[in-house]
Design an enzyme around this catalytic site. Structure first.
Site, PDB file in Angstrom:
ATOM      1  N   ASP A 278       0.809  -1.222   0.000  1.00 24.49           N
ATOM      2  CA  ASP A 278       0.000   0.000   0.000  1.00 24.49           C
ATOM      3  C   ASP A 278       0.845   1.278   0.000  1.00 24.49           C
ATOM      4  OD1 ASP A 278      -2.396  -1.411   0.012  1.00 24.49           O
ATOM      5  OD2 ASP A 278      -2.425  -1.559   2.199  1.00 24.49           O
TER       6      ASP A 278
ATOM      7  N   ARG B 227      -3.598   1.855  -9.364  1.00 20.74           N
ATOM      8  CA  ARG B 227      -2.641   2.803  -8.784  1.00 20.74           C
ATOM      9  C   ARG B 227      -1.452   3.091  -9.699  1.00 20.74           C
ATOM     10  NH1 ARG B 227      -3.133   0.937  -2.403  1.00 20.74           N
ATOM     11  NH2 ARG B 227      -5.025   2.190  -2.050  1.00 20.74           N
TER      12      ARG B 227
HETATM   13  C1  S3P Z   1      -4.909  -6.014   3.511  1.00 16.95           C
HETATM   14  C2  S3P Z   1      -4.196  -6.648   2.525  1.00 16.95           C
HETATM   15  C3  S3P Z   1      -3.697  -5.974   1.323  1.00 16.95           C
HETATM   16  C4  S3P Z   1      -3.717  -4.452   1.462  1.00 16.95           C
HETATM   17  C5  S3P Z   1      -4.987  -3.952   2.080  1.00 16.95           C
HETATM   18  C6  S3P Z   1      -5.196  -4.565   3.452  1.00 16.95           C
HETATM   19  C7  S3P Z   1      -5.379  -6.777   4.673  1.00 16.95           C
HETATM   20  O1  S3P Z   1      -4.513  -6.333   0.229  1.00 16.95           O
HETATM   21  O2  S3P Z   1      -3.532  -3.851   0.191  1.00 16.95           O
HETATM   22  O3  S3P Z   1      -4.965  -2.546   2.209  1.00 16.95           O
HETATM   23  O4  S3P Z   1      -5.785  -6.169   5.684  1.00 16.95           O
HETATM   24  O5  S3P Z   1      -5.340  -8.022   4.613  1.00 16.95           O
HETATM   25  P1  S3P Z   1      -4.216  -7.638  -0.686  1.00 16.95           P
HETATM   26  O6  S3P Z   1      -4.515  -8.837   0.114  1.00 16.95           O
HETATM   27  O7  S3P Z   1      -5.167  -7.468  -1.852  1.00 16.95           O
HETATM   28  O8  S3P Z   1      -2.781  -7.508  -1.096  1.00 16.95           O
END
Ligand code: S3P
Length: 446
Positions: free
Chosen positions: A320, A351
Site C-alpha cells: 500500500d 494505482r
Molecule cells: C490487507 C491486505 C492488502 C492491502 C490492504 C489490506 C489486509 O490487500 O492492500 O490494504 O488487511 O489483509 P491484498 O490482500 O489485496 O494484497
C-alpha cells in the site's frame, strides 16, 4: 467532492501518532465478534472502512458498543453463531471488509447480499469466490466476479488446502476465516509471505493455528470450530498511514518528525527499507509490543534521496506504500524503475495508472509499464528538488492517491490540486489537520 490544494509551507516538525492500523482494526472487530464473551479494543481506527466492518458484524448479530474515542467493547456470538442480516450490506470502499467477511460467511448457513462504492464494485472478487466456492459456498455476482453479489454460505463446509495464485493477505485471511467454522484443518500455502495479523490474533485467542515454512513456502493451517477467547487489544498505529509522514519528512528540507507507537510487524515494514535504501534517515526508537505486534517510534529527518534502483524489499511488505514511494522517487536524484507491481492495478484504483497520470500532470517525467513505473527524479547533486507541480490529480475514490499527492505538493513549485480529499476518511481521519500541524501547506476548498 472536497478539493485539496497542496503547496510548500515550512519544514515539517513535531511528535505525532497516526490512527490505528486498518488491517488489525478490521480483524479485531471480526474476531472478537466470534469470541465467547466480552472483548475490548482500544485505538481502533475509526475510518470509514473499519466502520463498515463494524456495521456488518452488528448486522450479523454481534454487539459492538463505542465507549470513547477508538474504544469499543464487543460481545461475540461464538464461532458458527453469525446470522443472516435482514438487509443488503454496503461495504463502502473497503476491499478488506468485503473479502474477509465473505470468508466468514462462506462457512455459515446464511445468505447475504453485499455492495459497495464505484471503486469497490470494480474490484475483482473472483480471487476469494474461487476458494470459498470449494468450501461449498455459492455466489451470484454481477458479471460473474463483481459486487453487488450474493453469497449463500454452507452449513456443511469442506476443508480446503489452498495455494493462492497471488500474494494477498486478504485471500489468505478469507480462506482461514472460512476454515474457522469448518470441521478439520484448513491449509493455506503462501509462496510469498503476506501480513500475518490474522494468524497472530487467532493464535492469541486460543485457536490452533500453525505456521511452518517448507522449501520457501509458508504453510498456515487452522483447526476448525475452536472456541475463541475474548481479547483486550490496543491497536498499534498504522505503518501504512505513517508512510506519508516518512516520505514527506524525508523530502521536505529541514524536517524532523517522530511518529509514535507505529506497528512494526516485519511483514509490513518494507517502506522503511525502501526509503532507507534511497538515502532516507529513519531511526527506530522505543521498541516494544502492543496488541501482540511489535511497535516503535519512527524518527525521520530530511535527507538527500537517491533513485530506487533495485528495490531490496519484498513488494508484499509495502504493497500500500508504493504510491507515496513513487512521490519520493519523483523528487529524488536519478531514475527509479519499479517492476513486479501488477497487483497495484486492482487496489482502490489502478494505482499504476493513477500515479503515472497524476505525476505527469505535475511535470514529472514518468513511463507506465504493464507492471510498474519508471520515474525520472527531479533531484540532482545529492539533493531532493522540487517538481514543477501546477497540475490537477484525479483520486478515483482512492485514499492513498489523495494522500500521496498531498505529500508531493509539499515539494512542488506550483500547487498540486487534488480533486477529492474525502476518500482520506477511509483510512486516515484527520490527515490534513495532522499534516498542517506539522507545518505542511494543505488547504481544503469546498
Ligand atoms: C490487507 C491486505 C492488502 C492491502 C490492504 C489490506 C489486509 O490487500 O492492500 O490494504 O488487511 O489483509 P491484498 O490482500 O489485496 O494484497
Amino acid at each position: 467532492m472536497v478539493k485539496l490544494i497542496s503547496s510548500p509551507n515550512s519544514a515539517l516538525s513535531g511528535r505525532v501518532r497516526v490512527p490505528g492500523d486498518k488491517s488489525i482494526s478490521h480483524r479485531a472487530l471480526m474476531l472478537s465478534a466470534l469470541a465467547v464473551g466480552r472483548s475490548e479494543v482500544r485505538g481502533l481506527l475509526e475510518g470509514d472502512d473499519v466502520l463498515a466492518t463494524a456495521a456488518a458484524m452488528r448486522a450479523m448479530g454481534a454487539t459492538i458498543n463505542r465507549l470513547g474515542d477508538g474504544h469499543y467493547e464487543v460481545y461475540g456470538v461464538g464461532v458458527g453463531g453469525l446470522m443472516s442480516p435482514d438487509d443488503i450490506i454496503d461495504m463502502g470502499n473497503s476491499g478488506t471488509s468485503t473479502r474477509l467477511l465473505l470468508g466468514l460467511m462462506a462457512s455459515h448457513d446464511m445468505t447475504v447480499t453485499m455492495t459497495g462504492d464505484a471503486s469497490l464494485r470494480s474490484r475483482p472478487m473472483g480471487r476469494v469466490m474461487d476458494p470459498l466456492g470449494e468450501f461449498g459456498a455459492e455466489f451470484s455476482a454481477r458479471g460473474g466476479r463483481f459486487l453487488p453479489l450474493t453469497i449463500t454460505g454452507t452449513a456443511q463446509p469442506l476443508v480446503l488446502d489452498y495455494s493462492p495464485p497471488m500474494a494477498s493477505a486478504q485471500v489468505k485471511s478469507a480462506v482461514l476465516l472460512a476454515g474457522l467454522n469448518t470441521p478439520g484443518r484448513t491449509i493455506v500455502r503462501e509462496k510469498i509471505a503476506t501480513r500475518d495479523h490474522s494468524e497472530r490474533m487467532l493464535s492469541a485467542m486460543g485457536a490452533d493455528i500453525r505456521v511452518v515454512v517448507e522449501d520457501g513456502v509458508r504453510i498456515v493451517s487452522i483447526e476448525g470450530q475452536p472456541e475463541l477467547s475474548p481479547i483486550s487489544i490496543d491497536v498499534p498505529g498504522d505503518i501504512s498511514s505513517s508512510a506519508f509522514l516518512l516520505a514527506a519528512a524525508s523530502m521536505v528540507p529541514g524536517s524532523d518528525v517522530a511518529v509514535e507507537a507505529v506497528g512494526l510487524n516485519p511483514l509490513r515494514t518494507g517502506i522503511i527499507g525502501a526509503l532507507t535504501a534511497m538515502g532516507a534517515d529513519i531511526v527506530i526508537e522505543n521498541e516494544s509490543t502492543l496488541g501482540g505486534e511489535p511497535v516503535g517510534t519512527l524518527r525521520v529527518r530530511a535527507a538527500a534521496l537517491k533513485a530506487a534502483t533495485d528495490l531490496a524489499v519484498d513488494p508484499s511488505t509495502m504493497i500500500d506504500e508504493f504510491p507515496v514511494l513513487f512521490c519520493a522517487a519523483a523528487v529524488a536524484e536519478g531514475v527509479s524503475r519499479f517492476t513486479g507491481l501488477e497487483e497495484l492495478r486492482v487496489k482502490e484504483s489502478d494505482r499504476l495508472n493513477a500515479m503515472a497520470v497524476g505525476l505527469a500532470a505535475n511535470g514529472v517525467q514518468v513511463e507506465e509499464l504493464p507492471d510498474g513505473l519508471i520515474i525520472h527524479g527531479a533531484g540532482g547533486h545529492g539533493a531532493c528538488e522540487r517538481i514543477p507541480g501546477g497540475g490537477s490529480v484525479e483520486t478515483h475514490l482512492d485514499h492513498r492517491i489523495a494522500m500521496s499527492f498531498s505529500v508531493l505538493g509539499q515539494m512542488a513549485t506550483a500547487p498540486v490540486t487534488i480533486d477529492d480529499a474525502s476518500p482520506m476518511q477511509t483510512s486516515f481521519p484527520g490527515f490534513t489537520d495532522l499534516m498542517t500541524g506539522l507545518g505542511a501547506g494543505l488547504a481544503l476548498e469546498d
